[in-house]
Design a protein around this motif. Structure first.
Motif, PDB file in Angstrom:
ATOM      1  N   ARG A  64       0.828  -1.206   0.000  1.00 51.14           N
ATOM      2  CA  ARG A  64       0.000   0.000   0.000  1.00 51.14           C
ATOM      3  C   ARG A  64       0.865   1.259   0.000  1.00 51.14           C
ATOM      4  NH1 ARG A  64      -3.266  -3.144   3.534  1.00 51.14           N
ATOM      5  NH2 ARG A  64      -2.171  -2.300   5.354  1.00 51.14           N
ATOM      6  N   GLN A  65       1.924   1.251   0.783  1.00 49.40           N
ATOM      7  CA  GLN A  65       2.782   2.433   0.834  1.00 49.40           C
ATOM      8  C   GLN A  65       3.509   2.649  -0.489  1.00 49.40           C
ATOM      9  OE1 GLN A  65       2.954   4.734   3.170  1.00 49.40           O
ATOM     10  NE2 GLN A  65       1.449   3.595   4.434  1.00 49.40           N
ATOM     11  N   GLN A  66       3.824   1.572  -1.190  1.00 48.89           N
ATOM     12  CA  GLN A  66       4.474   1.704  -2.493  1.00 48.89           C
ATOM     13  C   GLN A  66       3.503   2.328  -3.501  1.00 48.89           C
ATOM     14  OE1 GLN A  66       5.695  -2.327  -3.182  1.00 48.89           O
ATOM     15  NE2 GLN A  66       7.769  -1.992  -2.349  1.00 48.89           N
ATOM     16  N   VAL A  67       2.210   1.954  -3.403  1.00 49.17           N
ATOM     17  CA  VAL A  67       1.203   2.544  -4.309  1.00 49.17           C
ATOM     18  C   VAL A  67       1.031   4.023  -4.017  1.00 49.17           C
ATOM     19  CG1 VAL A  67      -1.248   2.540  -4.936  1.00 49.17           C
ATOM     20  CG2 VAL A  67      -0.012   0.377  -4.668  1.00 49.17           C
ATOM     21  N   LEU A  68       0.940   4.387  -2.752  1.00 50.86           N
ATOM     22  CA  LEU A  68       0.790   5.799  -2.386  1.00 50.86           C
ATOM     23  C   LEU A  68       2.013   6.606  -2.792  1.00 50.86           C
ATOM     24  CD1 LEU A  68      -0.814   5.436   1.180  1.00 50.86           C
ATOM     25  CD2 LEU A  68      -1.939   6.104  -0.968  1.00 50.86           C
ATOM     26  N   ASP A  69       3.174   5.997  -2.650  1.00 48.52           N
ATOM     27  CA  ASP A  69       4.392   6.717  -3.028  1.00 48.52           C
ATOM     28  C   ASP A  69       4.443   6.911  -4.534  1.00 48.52           C
ATOM     29  OD1 ASP A  69       7.170   7.714  -2.261  1.00 48.52           O
ATOM     30  OD2 ASP A  69       7.658   6.164  -3.760  1.00 48.52           O
ATOM     31  N   ALA A  70       3.952   5.947  -5.282  1.00 47.50           N
ATOM     32  CA  ALA A  70       3.943   6.073  -6.743  1.00 47.50           C
ATOM     33  C   ALA A  70       2.994   7.183  -7.194  1.00 47.50           C
ATOM     34  CB  ALA A  70       3.559   4.748  -7.381  1.00 47.50           C
ATOM     35  N   ALA A  80       3.727   9.696   2.499  1.00 49.41           N
ATOM     36  CA  ALA A  80       5.021  10.244   2.937  1.00 49.41           C
ATOM     37  C   ALA A  80       6.121   9.201   2.729  1.00 49.41           C
ATOM     38  CB  ALA A  80       4.946  10.649   4.402  1.00 49.41           C
ATOM     39  N   LYS A  81       7.278   9.693   2.377  1.00 48.48           N
ATOM     40  CA  LYS A  81       8.430   8.808   2.179  1.00 48.48           C
ATOM     41  C   LYS A  81       8.782   8.064   3.476  1.00 48.48           C
ATOM     42  CE  LYS A  81       9.607   9.758  -2.150  1.00 48.48           C
ATOM     43  NZ  LYS A  81       9.668   8.699  -3.184  1.00 48.48           N
ATOM     44  N   ARG A  82       8.582   8.735   4.609  1.00 42.26           N
ATOM     45  CA  ARG A  82       8.967   8.111   5.869  1.00 42.26           C
ATOM     46  C   ARG A  82       8.131   6.861   6.135  1.00 42.26           C
ATOM     47  NH1 ARG A  82       7.285   7.858  10.890  1.00 42.26           N
ATOM     48  NH2 ARG A  82       5.440   9.108  10.379  1.00 42.26           N
ATOM     49  N   LYS A  83       6.857   6.882   5.817  1.00 39.64           N
ATOM     50  CA  LYS A  83       6.008   5.717   6.029  1.00 39.64           C
ATOM     51  C   LYS A  83       6.419   4.543   5.129  1.00 39.64           C
ATOM     52  CE  LYS A  83       1.883   8.133   7.697  1.00 39.64           C
ATOM     53  NZ  LYS A  83       0.440   8.357   7.511  1.00 39.64           N
ATOM     54  N   LEU A  84       6.830   4.856   3.913  1.00 40.74           N
ATOM     55  CA  LEU A  84       7.290   3.787   3.009  1.00 40.74           C
ATOM     56  C   LEU A  84       8.548   3.140   3.565  1.00 40.74           C
ATOM     57  CD1 LEU A  84       7.217   2.196   0.372  1.00 40.74           C
ATOM     58  CD2 LEU A  84       8.433   4.096  -0.730  1.00 40.74           C
ATOM     59  N   GLN A  85       9.472   3.958   4.018  1.00 39.40           N
ATOM     60  CA  GLN A  85      10.710   3.417   4.568  1.00 39.40           C
ATOM     61  C   GLN A  85      10.451   2.587   5.836  1.00 39.40           C
ATOM     62  OE1 GLN A  85      12.962   7.002   5.106  1.00 39.40           O
ATOM     63  NE2 GLN A  85      13.466   7.218   2.908  1.00 39.40           N
TER      64      GLN A  85
END
Length: 404
Positions: free
Chosen positions: A151-157, A162-167
């Motif tokens: 999900r975080q990868q989709v939002l980042d795309a 936020a980048k911090r949540k993906l990391q």
């Protein structure tokens, strides 16, 4: 006046003086002859040298005296050693529990043959259940974190999250995956099937298996007993690769080489059967206490009737050399040295004279013993090859008579 009758008396006195002198001189000689005992006549006249003895032809025949030169033979020189029959470390196993637990069942007895991977006993502990629970929980959490990362990868795309949540999602997923792999390794170490645990089959007990096949040497557990990881529960030995482990003293180590043959006997076996082995490893360090070096040898051929731990007495055949030899019947043992007899002369009537020589003995083989004379002796010298002890007895008689 007093000397005028002397010329007249001399003719009368001279015969009387002669008779007196004869009587005084002859009587002691006769008494001496009568007092001296007659020396008995013996068949062995005392020789001029104390180490010589003379025998008549009849005595030589009765004693079975045989003479001849040295014989030259290739004799092996041996190094004496003691040790035991052992197995390589990879052929024996001391089986212990990975985690502490209670013994539920024991499946083997001492002396029983087992194959590698066979179940020796079964252990039970609540800790085994906890490990499986932790593994399943880590696996479920890893599944959730994998979905969160997606999900975080989709939002980042879409440039929404936020980048911090993906990391953070990536780190959490990687950490949980490591926990899952560690849990699976722990289950395999216990002997549990990861596939069955994944299917929801939680086991309360674990099997205790052997890593090597062979024979059970000892069983140190019984049902109901609590065992810990440092306890040796079962010992298994594989006798398919027996070898000798010998202790060789410091002064003999330089003579021992790889490839040399060994003859050995097993103590307390009830027989004098000799077995063969061959050196394959010579140690390079001394044992501090006994100043010995360990020598390892392979059995030739392999013997299934020998057992690890049996004590052996071995002779390492370090080489062969051509040496002078005499039969054992031609040697007289006398303490640290031995003696042989050399024929020094023979008379026309068959009488023979023998002289005793000191020698140092060596290796023996097929009834012949290597001898090294302490004085130079040509190879053509005629030596007594049989009947040496008879000559030694006769020489002793002559020395006793001389002492009296």
């Amino acid at each position: 006046m007093k000397y005028r009758f002397l010329p007249l008396l001399l003719p009368l006195l001279l015969p009387l003086l002669s008779a007196l002198l004869a009587a005084c001189g002859g009587q002691p000689a006769a008494e001496t002859a009568a007092a001296a005992p007659a020396r008995p006549a013996t068949g062995n006249p005392t020789p001029a040298r104390p180490d010589e003895v003379t025998l008549s032809a009849a005595q030589q025949k009765a004693a079975g005296i045989e003479t001849g030169p040295f014989q030259h033979q290739d004799l092996t020189t041996d190094v004496q050693a003691t040790g035991s029959i052992e197995v390589p470390p990879q052929n024996q196993a001391s089986v212990s529990a990975v985690l502490g637990g209670y013994v539920v069942r024991v499946n083997v007895l001492p002396g029983q043959p087992v194959r590698a991977g066979a179940i020796l006993a079964t252990l039970r502990s609540p800790e085994f259940i906890t490990l499986q629970q932790n593994y399943l929980q880590s696996r479920a959490r890893a599944t959730f974190l994998a979905q969160e990362l997606a999900r975080q990868q989709v939002l980042d795309a879409e440039d929404v999250g936020a980048k911090r949540k993906l990391q953070q999602a990536r780190a959490d997923y990687a950490s949980e995956r490591a926990a899952v792999r560690a849990g699976a390794a722990q289950l395999r170490l216990l002997g549990l099937s990861v596939g069955r645990v994944n299917a929801g089959q939680i086991a309360a007990s674990v099997p205790l298996t052997t890593p090597v096949g062979g024979t059970v040497k000892a069983v140190n557990i019984n049902p109901g007993q609590y065992v810990s990881p440092q306890d040796v529960l079962v010992e298994v030995v594989n006798n398919s690769d027996l070898h000798l482990e010998l202790k060789v003293f410091e002064q003999d180590v330089a003579r021992v080489k790889v490839g040399q043959a060994i003859l050995f006997t097993v103590r307390n076996r009830g027989s004098d059967e000799q077995f063969r082995a061959r050196v394959f490893l010579v140690g390079k360090a001394f044992d501090d206490d006994a100043r010995t070096v360990r020598v390892h040898a392979h059995l030739e051929p392999e013997r299934a009737d020998l057992l690890p731990g049996q004590f052996v007495a071995a002779r390492i055949q370090t080489g062969a050399a051509r040496q002078r030899t005499l039969p054992e019947a031609g040697l007289v043992q006398a303490g640290p040295l031995s003696y042989v007899f050399v024929q020094t002369g023979r008379a026309a009537d068959g009488r023979a004279t023998f002289r005793r020589l000191r020698v140092r003995t060596g290796a023996s083989q097929s009834g012949n013993t290597a001898v090294v004379p302490l004085d130079p002796v040509p190879d053509t010298t005629r030596l007594v090859r049989r009947g040496a002890y008879f000559l030694a007895a006769e020489l002793g008689k002559g020395q006793d008579a001389g002492g009296e």
